[in-house]
Scaffold this motif. Structure first.
Motif: not given
Length: 506
Positions: A292, A295, A463, A466-467
């Motif tokens: 995270r 990300r 993931r 959000e791909k």
């Protein structure tokens, strides 16, 4: 092809095949000591005696070629009596060393005695001929001369495969002794192979000696990561600790052998400085927290500032997963690094100057050798970058590095994020050798701590971005995606990549 009948079984065999190999084709074992399929025939152990119809005397199967209509008996009373006599002769002066012998559990003397003899010795133990024990032959091999049955496999190996004159047999009769030539040592680059081909416990590997009983070892088929030749090997381990690597037969790559240098490639796997947990800075974090954070770090970043650096030390699957991840982010900047020692060992047989198992594979996947482009700000890197590569990309303080590495070492502390991954012994996937042959490696045991394959980290990370991350739940599924996307891999079937491997197209 001649038809021969062996123990009432009709076998079609190629012209010129000897009876040991002909019987093997029919699923029948003819016991032998001195014979080896890759060495010249010596015919001195006499263990492979068989009965051939219309021939008055028993014949040695190793030096008898098949002929049309030949009828052979390998298990009748006459043959069994001869085998018992040969075994008794061989065992007359053999020491009772089984409880302390490294060969116990994979010794042909033990196996054949239990299968063909089981007779009590008629020779007094105290009258056995005594010879030198623990003789240092060279950097790899220790000799126990009392155990030697003088099959001469090792002598022939040195002369015919290693092409050196290092071993010989001196003296005569029961005083015959295996030794090195005066002033010589057993130190050719393939010297440890004599340990594998020794049918008894006379030649032992110093690196493995007294480490572990062979019946505790679990064996996994793999590929040597020591150079681009990709010799087929077995990983022998117990409770997650590798004790030895031994050659595995692949006639298309390494035949029956491997180099001494390749045998040491397991040492780093057993090191204590393994990276066990994901790190940001000096802090250990839960994998989900780290992913995270990565990300968030990447939010709003221009894809043209993102670079992927693959590795010729990592599998095709790991490098392909990196390329796929960057593609989802919108970046096509793919480079790779490799291990380049200053003075690599090399010969014209199995030892290649390229000390990476997958240079051919990573270049086939579209990665380019790392250059001097310094515009990138974010780096996803497989394996510790050597100093030369670091200098080329100049990782200044403001640049961010997400590094996938098996070891927690000083040389990787330039990375902002460290993610633990498995070594070659803890990973399932494929390497592509210098011939373009794609070969499977298998995980002998899982990596320590939170370690996992690179492709698993990248699938989870995709993931989080959000791909549309592909469902890479297994290495075979990832390989199938790679085979569909990369022309050179197209048509290769992961499950069919067996002992011989499969060649890349083009």
């Amino acid at each position: 092809m001649p038809k021969v009948t062996i123990d009432e079984k009709v076998v079609d065999v190629p012209e010129g095949t000897n009876l040991i190999e002909a019987a093997r084709l029919g699923g029948i074992e003819v016991p032998h000591y001195c014979y080896h399929p890759k060495l010249s025939v010596a015919g001195n152990c006499r263990m492979c005696l068989v009965e051939i119809e219309k021939q008055p005397k028993l014949q040695i199967a190793c030096n008898t070629k098949v002929a049309e209509g030949m009828v052979v008996k390998t298990q009748n009373p006459r043959v069994e009596k001869a085998r018992r006599s040969v075994l008794e002769f061989i065992l007359i002066n053999h020491p009772i060393d089984c409880p302390i012998c490294d060969q116990a559990g994979e010794c042909k003397l033990q196996e054949y005695y239990m299968k063909h003899d089981l007779a009590v010795s008629r020779f007094p133990i105290e009258e056995k001929v005594h010879k030198d024990k623990a003789v240092d032959l060279g950097p790899w091999v220790m000799l126990d001369m009392e155990r030697c049955i003088l099959c001469t496999r090792c002598v022939r190996f040195c002369q015919e495969v290693a092409e050196v004159n290092e071993l010989c047999v001196s003296e005569r009769g029961d005083h015959s002794t295996l030794t090195t030539f005066p002033g010589a040592k057993l130190e050719n680059p393939y010297s440890a192979n004599v340990v594998e081909i020794c049918p008894v416990g006379a030649l032992t590997n110093k690196d493995f000696r007294f480490k572990c009983r062979v019946w505790f070892l679990k064996r996994t088929e793999s590929v040597c990561p020591g150079c681009s030749m990709g010799c087929n090997i077995n990983i022998d381990q117990n409770e997650g600790e590798i004790h030895r690597l031994t050659p595995r037969v692949n006639e298309e790559v390494n035949e029956h052998w491997m180099c001494d240098e390749g045998r040491l490639t397991y040492k780093p796997v057993n090191q204590k400085n393994r990276l066990r947990f994901a790190k940001m800075g000096e802090k250990d974090l839960h994998p989900d927290e780290v992913l995270r954070a990565v990300r968030e770090m990447m939010t709003g970043v221009d894809p043209n500032l993102v670079c992927g650096i693959g590795s010729a030390q990592f599998t095709n699957e790991d490098n392909y997963a990196l390329a796929s991840f960057l593609k989802e982010l919108g970046s096509s900047h793919l480079f790779y690094h490799r291990f380049e020692p200053a003075h690599p060992s090399v010969d014209d047989y199995l030892i290649k100057a390229d000390k990476n198992p997958n240079t051919k594979g990573v270049s086939t996947l579209g990665f380019k050798e790392i250059g001097g482009d310094r515009r990138f700000k974010f780096f996803f890197v497989l394996g510790a970058l050597p100093e030369e590569a670091l200098n080329r990309i100049a990782l200044e303080q403001q640049k961010k590095v997400i590094l996938f590495n098996p070891w927690d070492e000083e040389t990787v502390h330039y990375a902002d994020t460290l993610l633990p991954v498995g070594t070659f012994a803890e990973t399932e996937g494929t390497f592509t050798n210098c011939q373009g042959r794609v070969q499977r490696i298998r995980a002998a045991f899982p990596p320590p701590g939170e370690g996992r394959p690179v492709w698993q980290w990248l699938t989870h990370l995709t993931r989080l971005f959000e791909k549309p991350a592909p469902n890479y739940t297994t290495a075979p599924a990832l390989f199938l995606s790679m085979a569909n996307q990369i022309a050179a891999f197209r048509g290769l079937d992961y499950e069919k990549i067996g002992n011989q491997g499969m060649l890349l197209k083009g």
